[in-house]
Design a protein around this motif. Structure first.
Motif, PDB file in Angstrom:
ATOM      1  N   HIS A 279      -3.601 -11.947  -0.139  1.00 52.65           N
ATOM      2  CA  HIS A 279      -2.730 -10.805  -0.422  1.00 52.65           C
ATOM      3  C   HIS A 279      -3.084 -10.193  -1.774  1.00 52.65           C
TER       4      HIS A 279
ATOM      5  N   LYS B 260      -1.364  -6.909  -2.829  1.00 52.37           N
ATOM      6  CA  LYS B 260       0.023  -7.030  -3.296  1.00 52.37           C
ATOM      7  C   LYS B 260       0.083  -7.652  -4.695  1.00 52.37           C
TER       8      LYS B 260
ATOM      9  N   GLU C 298       7.079  -1.548  -0.562  1.00 58.85           N
ATOM     10  CA  GLU C 298       6.985  -2.197   0.752  1.00 58.85           C
ATOM     11  C   GLU C 298       7.734  -1.385   1.809  1.00 58.85           C
TER      12      GLU C 298
ATOM     13  N   HIS D 249       5.736   1.702   2.644  1.00 59.83           N
ATOM     14  CA  HIS D 249       4.592   1.312   3.478  1.00 59.83           C
ATOM     15  C   HIS D 249       5.036   1.103   4.924  1.00 59.83           C
ATOM     16  N   ASN D 250       6.135   0.386   5.115  1.00 54.69           N
ATOM     17  CA  ASN D 250       6.627   0.135   6.472  1.00 54.69           C
ATOM     18  C   ASN D 250       7.048   1.425   7.164  1.00 54.69           C
TER      19      ASN D 250
ATOM     20  N   ASN E  58       9.802  -3.866  -3.744  1.00 48.63           N
ATOM     21  CA  ASN E  58      10.540  -3.666  -2.489  1.00 48.63           C
ATOM     22  C   ASN E  58      10.488  -2.209  -2.038  1.00 48.63           C
TER      23      ASN E  58
ATOM     24  N   ARG F  26       8.050 -12.934  -4.626  1.00 46.13           N
ATOM     25  CA  ARG F  26       7.444 -12.112  -3.574  1.00 46.13           C
ATOM     26  C   ARG F  26       6.854 -12.968  -2.459  1.00 46.13           C
TER      27      ARG F  26
END
Length: 175
Positions: A113, A116, A146, A149-150, A143, A101
């Motif tokens: 982080h 995460k 992520e 989230h994006n 993934n 990661r």
């Protein structure tokens, strides 16, 4: 069952602490961290990576299973029923997931982080029970999270209010 997961650096500063069996009070938690660090840090690297620990807050028959990577100790406190080699393998899976990661994970990644790192750990262990050990499944879940989230960040503009963001994400005012 896993009682707790503690990552400390060579100086004894905790970088991640996840306690699955309650230790009430900050002083008692600090005492557990200090006691665990003292037990693993005084052992030479040539010794085996598991020992019968003395952690009164968790009762008798506690094993401390750990790995020392560069400047960090990854310590899992478990009860007597857990397999020593199984937990060592679990530590390896956790470190590999962090390494993939963060591309060569280091202590600063754990500090900057931490959200995460906790998410990765929660994909592997939840409530003291092992959920997943397949590195590909863990990385896929990371993934996916992520990507979600994006996507949510693209829907929300930088000047949007909380009400506007919740409406764009489909939550309305009832969240």
């Amino acid at each position: 069952m896993i009682k707790g997961i503690i990552i400390v650096n060579n100086s004894g500063k905790p970088r991640l602490v996840k306690l699955y069996q309650n230790v009430f009070g900050e002083q008692r938690q600090q005492s557990v961290i200090r006691r665990v660090y003292q037990q693993v840090s005084t052992r030479p690297d040539s010794f085996c990576n598991y020992l019968e620990g003395s952690v009164p807050e968790w009762g008798e028959n506690i094993k401390l299973i750990y790995r020392h990577y560069a400047t960090l100790y990854f310590v899992f406190a478990v009860d007597a029923q857990e397999s020593d080699l199984g937990i060592l393998d679990l530590i390896q899976v956790f470190v590999e997931a962090l390494d993939k990661r963060f591309s060569n994970v280091c202590e600063l990644d754990l500090i900057f982080h931490s959200d995460k790192v906790h998410y990765i750990l929660d994909e592997i262990v939840m409530g003291g029970m092992v959920l997943e050990t397949n590195i590909n499944s863990i990385l896929q879940a990371i993934n996916d999270q992520e990507r979600m989230h994006n996507d949510s960040m693209r829907k929300a503009g930088p000047s949007d209010s909380v009400d506007t963001i919740s409406t764009k994400l489909g939550a309305g005012r009832n969240w």
